[in-house]
Design a protein around this motif. Structure first.
Motif, short mmCIF file in Angstrom:
data_model
loop_
_atom_site.label_atom_id
_atom_site.label_comp_id
_atom_site.label_asym_id
_atom_site.label_seq_id
_atom_site.Cartn_x
_atom_site.Cartn_y
_atom_site.Cartn_z
N ILE A 44 -6.11 -9.24 4.84
CA ILE A 44 -4.83 -8.66 5.30
C ILE A 44 -4.34 -7.71 4.22
O ILE A 44 -4.18 -8.13 3.07
N HIS A 45 -4.09 -6.47 4.56
CA HIS A 45 -3.55 -5.54 3.57
C HIS A 45 -2.15 -5.04 3.97
O HIS A 45 -1.29 -4.84 3.13
N ASP A 46 -1.94 -4.84 5.28
CA ASP A 46 -0.66 -4.31 5.77
C ASP A 46 -0.04 -5.28 6.75
O ASP A 46 -0.76 -5.80 7.60
N LEU A 47 1.27 -5.36 6.73
CA LEU A 47 1.99 -6.03 7.82
C LEU A 47 2.94 -5.01 8.44
O LEU A 47 3.75 -4.41 7.74
N PHE A 93 3.22 -13.45 4.53
CA PHE A 93 2.10 -12.48 4.63
C PHE A 93 1.76 -11.88 3.28
O PHE A 93 0.59 -11.67 2.96
N ALA A 98 -0.96 -9.35 1.90
CA ALA A 98 -0.40 -8.06 2.32
C ALA A 98 0.29 -7.39 1.13
O ALA A 98 1.02 -8.04 0.37
N THR A 126 4.37 -9.26 -4.86
CA THR A 126 3.02 -9.77 -4.59
C THR A 126 2.77 -10.98 -5.49
O THR A 126 3.48 -11.17 -6.50
N THR A 301 -7.28 -3.60 8.35
CA THR A 301 -6.71 -4.73 7.61
C THR A 301 -5.22 -4.90 7.95
O THR A 301 -4.42 -5.30 7.12
N ARG A 302 -4.87 -4.54 9.20
CA ARG A 302 -3.47 -4.55 9.60
C ARG A 302 -3.11 -5.73 10.51
O ARG A 302 -3.79 -5.96 11.51
#
Ligand code: SAM
Length: 372
Positions: A44-47, A93, A98, A126, A301-302
């Protein structure tokens, strides 16, 4: 730096397909406790957080008036996530990996007191203690009024959707007779408020606004704005999408390159959706989001959170996973975190790669519900 020679596509390596190997392999650490990776090795990179399903525009390709008229049943307020619930989920997230949060809608600026949410999200760090990349996608109609308070609340940058500089074309596309000058003024307000860099999204639909492509490129270049052309996508079922209506990214780039030569740029990070180009004189950047002609499922990765708290792992996903229910039933952060990790771990979406007659008939959420 590559120079463009037609066909443009030959200058780009093929997209990483989900079948061509994982982005990460199981066991590679992510976040404090190691965030999940899906069945194709994608973290997961983006929310993307939709804060409302309502919009003040009726863009013909997104929320056509015939469907989203006076009688349309939007979500009742009590089914929409509160700011507390959104913040709680966003923290979970980010804990799971994320690094980027994008507020969207519907039209996010129609949600009352949005700056209060921005202020909450801006405090999230983060697992390594760094800030998250907090941004917002808007039609720009209320930016003159809201940009200062959003910036003061901690919003860093903004993406404004704008489909033409030609007032008649723009009014036809937004279908509420909204003048283009007010969006341009909203962009000016965002700039004055220090929201930067400003990106502009333009959806190109055959027969509606392809003649606006080169004028938009000229304008964005002279204004130093990052312009992204988006291929018209088959999201939802209400826009009557046909492949013939898609103007391929290669055609868009060729039209621009003929007047303002372009050089290819590498992605900013693996999974970036836009193919990036720079004017050969170095004056500005332009990009294309070619989800129809060059699907990017392999590096997607969204995660997407709908206004009513459903987690979608694909823009074209047929069903979301309810997170609001557990939240309101008293689930702990650990329970919700485990639920999200399980959904992500089971993810095998690659709709754009499989785009075919068979899948076009399956149920898909509407763009206004997920925010793109
Ligand atoms: N209201 C906000 C806005 O206008 O940016 C946020 C939500 S809107 C659904 C997000 C983006 O999705 C906009 O740039 C819009 O143009 C784009 N969009 C909507 N329907 C689309 C479609 N069928 N194909 C491609 N892009 C689409």
């Amino acid at each position: 730096m590559d120079r463009i020679v037609v066909p443009l596509e030959s200058l780009r390596p093929a997209r990483t397909s989900v079948a061509s190997g994982p982005l990460r392999t199981a066991g590679q650490p992510r976040g404090i406790d190691g965030g999940p990776i899906d069945r194709f090795g994608r973290p997961i990179h983006d929310l993307r957080i939709s804060v409302t399903d309502r919009c003040n525009f009726r863009c013909v390709y997104c929320m056509p008036k015939e469907v989203f008229g006076r009688d349309f049943a939007f979500l009742p307020r009590d089914l929409v996530l509160s700011f507390e619930e959104i913040e709680r989920l966003a923290r979970i997230f980010v804990d799971l990996g994320a690094e980027k949060l994008r507020i969207t809608g519907g039209e996010p600026l129609v949600r009352r007191d949005l700056a209060v949410l921005v202020e909450r999200l801006a405090t999230i760090r983060t697992p390594a203690g760094g800030p998250v990349d907090l941004t917002l996608t808007t039609n720009g109609s209320a930016l003159r009024r809201l940009a200062p308070e959003l910036a003061a609340a901690g919003l860093r940058r903004v993406t404004v959707s704008l489909d033409s500089l030609d007032d008649v074309t723009f009014r036809t596309m937004n279908d509420v007779d909204f003048p283009v000058d007010r969006v341009l003024d909203g962009i000016a307000a965002a700039r004055e408020a220090g929201l930067a860099p400003i990106k502009v999204n333009m959806v190109v639909r055959r027969g509606l606004n392809e003649s606006s492509v080169v004028p938009m490129a000229r304008w964005a270049r002279s204004e130093g704005l990052i312009l992204r052309f988006i291929e018209y996508m088959d999201v939802g079922h209400t826009n009557g999408w046909r492949l013939d209506d898609v103007v391929p990214a290669a055609e868009i780039l060729a039209a621009i390159d003929a007047e303002m030569p372009l050089d290819a740029l590498p992605p900013n990070y693996p999974g970036e959706v836009a193919d990036r180009w720079r004017y050969a004189d170095g004056s500005a950047e332009v990009g294309v989001i070619a989800s129809v002609t060059r699907p990017f499922c392999g590096t997607c990765t969204r995660a997407r959170l709908s206004a009513d708290g459903r987690l979608y792992t694909c823009l074209f996903g047929s069903e979301g996973h309810d997170l609001r229910g557990p939240l309101r039933a008293g689930a702990s952060d650990e329970d919700v975190r485990a639920a999200v990790a399980a959904v992500w771990g089971d993810r095998a979406d690659r709709y754009s790669e499989l785009r075919a007659a068979a899948t076009i008939a399956t149920p898909r959420p509407e763009m206004f519900a997920l925010g793109g």
